[in-house]
Design an enzyme around this catalytic site. Sequence first.
Site, PDB file in Angstrom:
ATOM      1  N   ASP A  42       0.838  -1.195   0.000  1.00  0.00           N
ATOM      2  CA  ASP A  42       0.000   0.000   0.000  1.00  0.00           C
ATOM      3  C   ASP A  42       0.876   1.249   0.000  1.00  0.00           C
ATOM      4  O   ASP A  42       2.027   1.197   0.458  1.00  0.00           O
ATOM      5  CB  ASP A  42      -0.892   0.031   1.243  1.00  0.00           C
ATOM      6  CG  ASP A  42      -1.948  -1.062   1.228  1.00  0.00           C
ATOM      7  OD1 ASP A  42      -2.339  -1.488   0.135  1.00  0.00           O
ATOM      8  OD2 ASP A  42      -2.376  -1.479   2.320  1.00  0.00           O
ATOM      9  N   ASP A  84      -6.677   2.833   7.697  1.00  0.00           N
ATOM     10  CA  ASP A  84      -5.373   3.425   7.999  1.00  0.00           C
ATOM     11  C   ASP A  84      -5.471   4.944   7.959  1.00  0.00           C
ATOM     12  O   ASP A  84      -6.570   5.496   7.800  1.00  0.00           O
ATOM     13  CB  ASP A  84      -4.281   2.897   7.062  1.00  0.00           C
ATOM     14  CG  ASP A  84      -4.522   3.255   5.591  1.00  0.00           C
ATOM     15  OD1 ASP A  84      -5.291   4.206   5.314  1.00  0.00           O
ATOM     16  OD2 ASP A  84      -3.937   2.597   4.716  1.00  0.00           O
ATOM     17  N   ARG A 177      -4.119  -4.370   7.510  1.00  0.00           N
ATOM     18  CA  ARG A 177      -5.156  -3.379   7.809  1.00  0.00           C
ATOM     19  C   ARG A 177      -6.407  -4.049   8.381  1.00  0.00           C
ATOM     20  O   ARG A 177      -7.070  -3.507   9.270  1.00  0.00           O
ATOM     21  CB  ARG A 177      -5.511  -2.581   6.556  1.00  0.00           C
ATOM     22  CG  ARG A 177      -4.499  -1.506   6.200  1.00  0.00           C
ATOM     23  CD  ARG A 177      -4.954  -0.701   5.000  1.00  0.00           C
ATOM     24  NE  ARG A 177      -4.950  -1.483   3.765  1.00  0.00           N
ATOM     25  CZ  ARG A 177      -5.769  -1.285   2.731  1.00  0.00           C
ATOM     26  NH1 ARG A 177      -6.696  -0.340   2.809  1.00  0.00           N
ATOM     27  NH2 ARG A 177      -5.671  -2.018   1.642  1.00  0.00           N
TER      28      ARG A 177
END
Length: 227
Positions: A42, A84, A177
Amino acid sequence: MVNLYNGLILLNKPSGPTSHDMVAKTRKILNTSTVGHCGTLDPLARGLLILTVGEANKISQYLLEGNKSYFVQLKFGCSSDTFDTTGVVTELPYKELSENQVRLALKSFEGLKTLQVPAYSAIKVNGEKLMDKARRGEEVLPPSREMKFWDFNEIDFDQENQQLSFTVHCSKGSYIRSLVHELGLKLGSGAILTELKRQGPSSFYLSNAIEIENLVECAKHHNFDGP
């Protein structure tokens, strides 16, 4: 004349760029289009990104099967649509957590678990990535999938700031996550990922990785015809 390189590049990806950004930069540096990567990171995440060049692209599928290890940092007391800090963050009513509560809750995620995939992810449903629908503001119903986590170590809980960090190993297709989000739900406090560093899959290590800036010098040393 382009001297085609065949092999792997262990890259230390910084937080911010996408994995595709790093591939694009490497293609430009090596002056070749035959560059891929093994396992997306990510934009928030940093750490080990394995690039495949030339003939090495033929083995990328085997490298993708490997387990991963991460350093994780999170904050309790808030939630986010992306799970996040890159998304819309919402502060939640304060709930003080004890270190014993946090450790027990974290330990409960050891082993094979079925967790919800983040709405902002590259998982495809009906041929379209979930993140593309989410970014358009459309309703997204993320699927659940089996994820495996083990070896929770270096656990450090900052009770004053309600922050937690730890290292963990996980199987292919596992979302840190999702782990963070579910941990927040279990503790009734909410939680979002604030930092993620991939330290390595199987026999590859972050300590052996190079910065993208150093790749330019390596390319010159090996006589690539870069830009």
